[in-house]
Design a protein around this motif. Structure first.
Motif, PDB file in Angstrom:
ATOM      1  N   SER A 139      -0.766  24.264   0.437  1.00 62.47           N
ATOM      2  CA  SER A 139      -1.875  23.397   0.000  1.00 62.47           C
ATOM      3  C   SER A 139      -2.979  23.731   0.915  1.00 62.47           C
ATOM      4  CB  SER A 139      -1.888  22.085   0.149  1.00 62.47           C
ATOM      5  OG  SER A 139      -0.950  21.554  -0.989  1.00 62.47           O
ATOM      6  N   THR A 140      -4.297  23.958   0.601  1.00 61.96           N
ATOM      7  CA  THR A 140      -5.518  24.178   1.487  1.00 61.96           C
ATOM      8  C   THR A 140      -6.475  22.926   1.216  1.00 61.96           C
ATOM      9  OG1 THR A 140      -6.560  25.455  -0.361  1.00 61.96           O
ATOM     10  CG2 THR A 140      -5.448  26.660   1.589  1.00 61.96           C
ATOM     11  N   SER A 141      -5.993  21.975   0.830  1.00 60.04           N
ATOM     12  CA  SER A 141      -6.830  20.644   0.539  1.00 60.04           C
ATOM     13  C   SER A 141      -5.602  19.411   0.739  1.00 60.04           C
ATOM     14  CB  SER A 141      -7.556  20.463  -0.166  1.00 60.04           C
ATOM     15  OG  SER A 141      -7.093  20.672  -1.528  1.00 60.04           O
ATOM     16  N   ALA A 142      -6.090  18.494   0.973  1.00 59.49           N
ATOM     17  CA  ALA A 142      -5.216  17.292   0.871  1.00 59.49           C
ATOM     18  C   ALA A 142      -6.068  16.106   0.128  1.00 59.49           C
ATOM     19  CB  ALA A 142      -4.813  16.783   2.427  1.00 59.49           C
ATOM     20  N   GLN A 143      -5.606  15.602  -0.810  1.00 56.95           N
ATOM     21  CA  GLN A 143      -6.166  14.646  -1.527  1.00 56.95           C
ATOM     22  C   GLN A 143      -5.506  13.406  -1.069  1.00 56.95           C
ATOM     23  OE1 GLN A 143      -6.365  14.325  -5.802  1.00 56.95           O
ATOM     24  NE2 GLN A 143      -7.875  12.589  -5.600  1.00 56.95           N
ATOM     25  N   ILE A 144      -6.092  12.449   0.047  1.00 58.53           N
ATOM     26  CA  ILE A 144      -5.357  11.350   0.441  1.00 58.53           C
ATOM     27  C   ILE A 144      -5.709  10.128  -0.215  1.00 58.53           C
ATOM     28  CG2 ILE A 144      -4.628   9.976   2.402  1.00 58.53           C
ATOM     29  CD1 ILE A 144      -5.963  12.763   3.982  1.00 58.53           C
ATOM     30  N   SER A 145      -4.892   9.469  -1.117  1.00 57.61           N
ATOM     31  CA  SER A 145      -5.165   8.108  -1.687  1.00 57.61           C
ATOM     32  C   SER A 145      -4.385   7.012  -1.209  1.00 57.61           C
ATOM     33  CB  SER A 145      -4.905   8.199  -3.099  1.00 57.61           C
ATOM     34  OG  SER A 145      -5.774   9.478  -3.619  1.00 57.61           O
ATOM     35  N   LEU A 146      -5.130   5.713  -1.204  1.00 54.71           N
ATOM     36  CA  LEU A 146      -4.239   4.436  -0.943  1.00 54.71           C
ATOM     37  C   LEU A 146      -4.367   3.618  -2.214  1.00 54.71           C
ATOM     38  CD1 LEU A 146      -5.715   3.463   2.441  1.00 54.71           C
ATOM     39  CD2 LEU A 146      -3.804   4.943   1.964  1.00 54.71           C
ATOM     40  N   ILE A 178       1.018  -1.264  -0.116  1.00 52.21           N
ATOM     41  CA  ILE A 178      -0.104   0.071  -0.038  1.00 52.21           C
ATOM     42  C   ILE A 178       0.978   1.282  -0.059  1.00 52.21           C
ATOM     43  CG2 ILE A 178      -1.789   1.292   1.281  1.00 52.21           C
ATOM     44  CD1 ILE A 178      -2.652  -1.387   0.221  1.00 52.21           C
ATOM     45  N   ASP A 179       0.613   2.071  -1.078  1.00 48.49           N
ATOM     46  CA  ASP A 179       1.258   3.281  -1.105  1.00 48.49           C
ATOM     47  C   ASP A 179       0.378   4.431  -0.547  1.00 48.49           C
ATOM     48  OD1 ASP A 179       3.566   2.595  -1.947  1.00 48.49           O
ATOM     49  OD2 ASP A 179       3.464   3.331  -4.048  1.00 48.49           O
ATOM     50  N   VAL A 180       0.755   5.289   0.419  1.00 48.74           N
ATOM     51  CA  VAL A 180      -0.030   6.390   0.749  1.00 48.74           C
ATOM     52  C   VAL A 180       0.195   7.821  -0.224  1.00 48.74           C
ATOM     53  CG1 VAL A 180      -0.897   7.864   2.693  1.00 48.74           C
ATOM     54  CG2 VAL A 180      -0.500   5.672   2.935  1.00 48.74           C
ATOM     55  N   VAL A 181      -0.530   8.278  -0.979  1.00 50.73           N
ATOM     56  CA  VAL A 181      -0.292   9.410  -1.666  1.00 50.73           C
ATOM     57  C   VAL A 181      -1.317  10.632  -1.266  1.00 50.73           C
ATOM     58  CG1 VAL A 181      -0.178  10.336  -4.076  1.00 50.73           C
ATOM     59  CG2 VAL A 181       0.456   7.794  -3.613  1.00 50.73           C
ATOM     60  N   ASN A 189      -1.899  14.414  -2.484  1.00 54.86           N
ATOM     61  CA  ASN A 189      -1.638  15.546  -3.575  1.00 54.86           C
ATOM     62  C   ASN A 189      -0.636  15.090  -4.413  1.00 54.86           C
ATOM     63  OD1 ASN A 189      -3.599  16.890  -2.060  1.00 54.86           O
ATOM     64  ND2 ASN A 189      -2.161  18.490  -1.405  1.00 54.86           N
ATOM     65  N   GLY A 190      -0.736  13.859  -4.918  1.00 52.24           N
ATOM     66  CA  GLY A 190       0.152  13.202  -5.905  1.00 52.24           C
ATOM     67  C   GLY A 190       1.632  12.982  -5.555  1.00 52.24           C
ATOM     68  N   THR A 191       1.923  12.989  -4.206  1.00 48.51           N
ATOM     69  CA  THR A 191       3.176  12.538  -3.663  1.00 48.51           C
ATOM     70  C   THR A 191       3.220  11.589  -2.647  1.00 48.51           C
ATOM     71  OG1 THR A 191       4.062  14.775  -3.936  1.00 48.51           O
ATOM     72  CG2 THR A 191       5.349  13.479  -2.331  1.00 48.51           C
ATOM     73  N   VAL A 192       3.960  10.564  -2.945  1.00 44.47           N
ATOM     74  CA  VAL A 192       3.765   9.330  -2.114  1.00 44.47           C
ATOM     75  C   VAL A 192       4.629   9.751  -0.873  1.00 44.47           C
ATOM     76  CG1 VAL A 192       4.753   6.997  -1.711  1.00 44.47           C
ATOM     77  CG2 VAL A 192       4.046   7.885  -3.928  1.00 44.47           C
ATOM     78  N   ILE A 193       3.903   9.477   0.297  1.00 48.52           N
ATOM     79  CA  ILE A 193       4.415  10.026   1.638  1.00 48.52           C
ATOM     80  C   ILE A 193       4.833   8.726   2.388  1.00 48.52           C
ATOM     81  CG2 ILE A 193       3.195  12.054   1.788  1.00 48.52           C
ATOM     82  CD1 ILE A 193       1.570  10.739   4.008  1.00 48.52           C
ATOM     83  N   GLY A 194       4.475   7.480   2.138  1.00 45.58           N
ATOM     84  CA  GLY A 194       5.006   6.437   2.521  1.00 45.58           C
ATOM     85  C   GLY A 194       4.542   5.183   1.948  1.00 45.58           C
ATOM     86  N   TYR A 253       0.462   1.741  10.604  1.00 47.47           N
ATOM     87  CA  TYR A 253       1.188   2.674   9.644  1.00 47.47           C
ATOM     88  C   TYR A 253       1.145   4.066   9.772  1.00 47.47           C
ATOM     89  CZ  TYR A 253       2.326  -2.062   7.909  1.00 47.47           C
ATOM     90  OH  TYR A 253       2.602  -3.452   7.652  1.00 47.47           O
ATOM     91  N   THR A 254       2.025   4.941  10.342  1.00 46.21           N
ATOM     92  CA  THR A 254       1.834   6.469  10.510  1.00 46.21           C
ATOM     93  C   THR A 254       2.930   7.116   9.637  1.00 46.21           C
ATOM     94  OG1 THR A 254       1.073   5.775  12.449  1.00 46.21           O
ATOM     95  CG2 THR A 254       2.077   8.137  12.468  1.00 46.21           C
ATOM     96  N   TYR A 255       2.185   8.094   8.979  1.00 47.72           N
ATOM     97  CA  TYR A 255       3.222   9.046   8.246  1.00 47.72           C
ATOM     98  C   TYR A 255       2.982  10.429   8.503  1.00 47.72           C
ATOM     99  CZ  TYR A 255       3.483   4.719   5.499  1.00 47.72           C
ATOM    100  OH  TYR A 255       3.524   3.345   5.277  1.00 47.72           O
TER     101      TYR A 255
END
Length: 177
Positions: free
Chosen positions: A134-141, A101-104, A106-111, A125-127
């Motif tokens: 940014s004023t919004s966070a699009q969080i995607s797994l 699982i990649d946590v992304v 705003n388009g950047t992998v954070i973990g 898992y914590t990142y």
């Protein structure tokens, strides 16, 4: 709805939602359930992370699109130039070919994390992430494993919090003896 207590709401997914796996073993599908085995009999009888009786998201991993299918996605407002923490719990419901699982944000992998080979074993898992401008966070797994044998997992208790940290104040005092 990070604990899925409200069911299949508050997030989006490229995966297809099924209340039960019909047809059985359909790839790129998910359910919101209390027991993985009740959703698909080929999965271990894993239950949610907290009480064992609540909901979790269980998924039959995608074998298409080179691992670029979003498993879970949500966009939330954030304050610019602040530090945040994103965490979630992950477990395998089948031992073979664990999900990666990649946590992304705003388009950047954070973990990135690979589910354990031991089934029904929740791991948190914590990142950390800084919002910058940014004023919004699009969080995607994303699940980067695309093998059809195995590649079955559950996620639960997703959390995104502002790191408030200790207050920093200064006070000047004069002591006369």
């Amino acid at each position: 709805n990070g604990d899925f207590s409200a069911g299949n709401t508050g997030f989006t997914s490229d995966y297809q939602f099924l209340t039960v796996t019909i047809p059985a073993g359909e790839q790129k599908t998910y359910g919101i359930v209390t027991n993985a085995n009740a959703w698909f009999p080929g999965f271990s009888a894993c239950t949610d992370h907290t009480s064992g009786a609540g909901n979790m998201m269980v998924a039959d991993g995608s074998t298409s699109n080179a691992g670029n299918d979003i498993v879970w996605n949500q966009t939330i407002p954030v304050t610019a130039d602040e530090n945040y923490t994103f965490s979630y719990y992950l477990e395998s419901v089948v031992a073979e070919n664990p999900a990666q699982i990649d946590v992304v944000i705003n388009g950047t992998v954070i973990g990135s994390a690979t589910a354990g080979a031991t089934v029904c074993n929740w791991v948190q898992y914590t990142y950390s992430w800084n919002s910058g401008t940014s004023t919004s966070a699009q969080i995607s797994l994303y699940n980067r494993t695309v093998t059809s044998a195995g590649n079955d997992f559950a996620i639960d208790d997703l959390s995104f919090t502002l790191n408030t940290g200790p207050c920093a104040t200064t006070q000047t005092i004069t002591v006369t003896i």
